[in-house]
Scaffold this motif. Sequence first.
Motif, PDB file in Angstrom:
ATOM      1  N   UNK A   1      46.814  79.112 133.091  1.00  0.00           N
ATOM      2  CA  UNK A   1      47.437  80.427 132.961  1.00  0.00           C
ATOM      3  C   UNK A   1      47.425  80.923 131.520  1.00  0.00           C
ATOM      4  N   UNK A   2      47.146  80.066 130.563  1.00  0.00           N
ATOM      5  CA  UNK A   2      47.114  80.487 129.165  1.00  0.00           C
ATOM      6  C   UNK A   2      45.725  80.915 128.718  1.00  0.00           C
ATOM      7  N   UNK A   3      44.751  80.858 129.601  1.00  0.00           N
ATOM      8  CA  UNK A   3      43.394  81.278 129.252  1.00  0.00           C
ATOM      9  C   UNK A   3      43.321  82.791 129.351  1.00  0.00           C
ATOM     10  N   UNK A   4      42.916  83.409 128.270  1.00  0.00           N
ATOM     11  CA  UNK A   4      42.807  84.861 128.237  1.00  0.00           C
ATOM     12  C   UNK A   4      41.414  85.336 128.581  1.00  0.00           C
ATOM     13  N   UNK A   5      41.231  86.643 128.605  1.00  0.00           N
ATOM     14  CA  UNK A   5      39.931  87.196 128.980  1.00  0.00           C
ATOM     15  C   UNK A   5      38.819  86.846 127.991  1.00  0.00           C
ATOM     16  N   UNK A   6      39.138  86.742 126.724  1.00  0.00           N
ATOM     17  CA  UNK A   6      38.117  86.394 125.738  1.00  0.00           C
ATOM     18  C   UNK A   6      37.606  84.977 125.951  1.00  0.00           C
ATOM     19  N   UNK A   7      38.524  84.064 126.245  1.00  0.00           N
ATOM     20  CA  UNK A   7      38.112  82.692 126.527  1.00  0.00           C
ATOM     21  C   UNK A   7      37.251  82.616 127.777  1.00  0.00           C
ATOM     22  N   UNK A   8      37.610  83.406 128.795  1.00  0.00           N
ATOM     23  CA  UNK A   8      36.807  83.414 130.023  1.00  0.00           C
ATOM     24  C   UNK A   8      35.407  83.944 129.775  1.00  0.00           C
ATOM     25  N   UNK A   9      35.285  84.925 128.872  1.00  0.00           N
ATOM     26  CA  UNK A   9      33.963  85.463 128.550  1.00  0.00           C
ATOM     27  C   UNK A   9      33.076  84.424 127.871  1.00  0.00           C
ATOM     28  N   UNK A  10      33.664  83.421 127.290  1.00  0.00           N
ATOM     29  CA  UNK A  10      32.904  82.355 126.651  1.00  0.00           C
ATOM     30  C   UNK A  10      32.729  81.177 127.601  1.00  0.00           C
ATOM     31  N   UNK A  11      33.777  80.796 128.291  1.00  0.00           N
ATOM     32  CA  UNK A  11      33.767  79.592 129.123  1.00  0.00           C
ATOM     33  C   UNK A  11      32.888  79.745 130.360  1.00  0.00           C
ATOM     34  N   UNK A  12      32.982  80.875 131.054  1.00  0.00           N
ATOM     35  CA  UNK A  12      32.239  81.044 132.305  1.00  0.00           C
ATOM     36  C   UNK A  12      30.729  81.016 132.080  1.00  0.00           C
ATOM     37  N   UNK A  13      30.164  81.802 131.147  1.00  0.00           N
ATOM     38  CA  UNK A  13      28.711  81.704 130.933  1.00  0.00           C
ATOM     39  C   UNK A  13      28.266  80.324 130.453  1.00  0.00           C
ATOM     40  N   UNK A  14      29.086  79.690 129.620  1.00  0.00           N
ATOM     41  CA  UNK A  14      28.746  78.358 129.142  1.00  0.00           C
ATOM     42  C   UNK A  14      28.729  77.353 130.295  1.00  0.00           C
TER      43      UNK A  14
END
Length: 76
Positions: free
Chosen positions: A3-16
């Motif tokens: 729940x602490x993952x923000x949208x910016x982190x998701x933009x990095x984590x998902x493609x990786x």
Amino acid sequence: MISTIGPLELLVIVPLALLILCVPTFIAYRRRVDRLGLVVVVSVIGAATGLFWFVALVMALSMRTRGPAPMPGMSG
């Protein structure tokens, strides 16, 4: 926590994560293995567990390959 993952982190984590998931497929494609489809299926199934992803990686690195691709401009 997730729940602490923000949208910016998701933009990095998902493609990786998707790139890492595709590594066995890229290796098998570049090596021109005989049963590329099998490597893709095992890799996709392995995305849920992680164990089969390693199996797909080993398959991509050890399966028999087809002959080299013909050179452009060479008639056979």
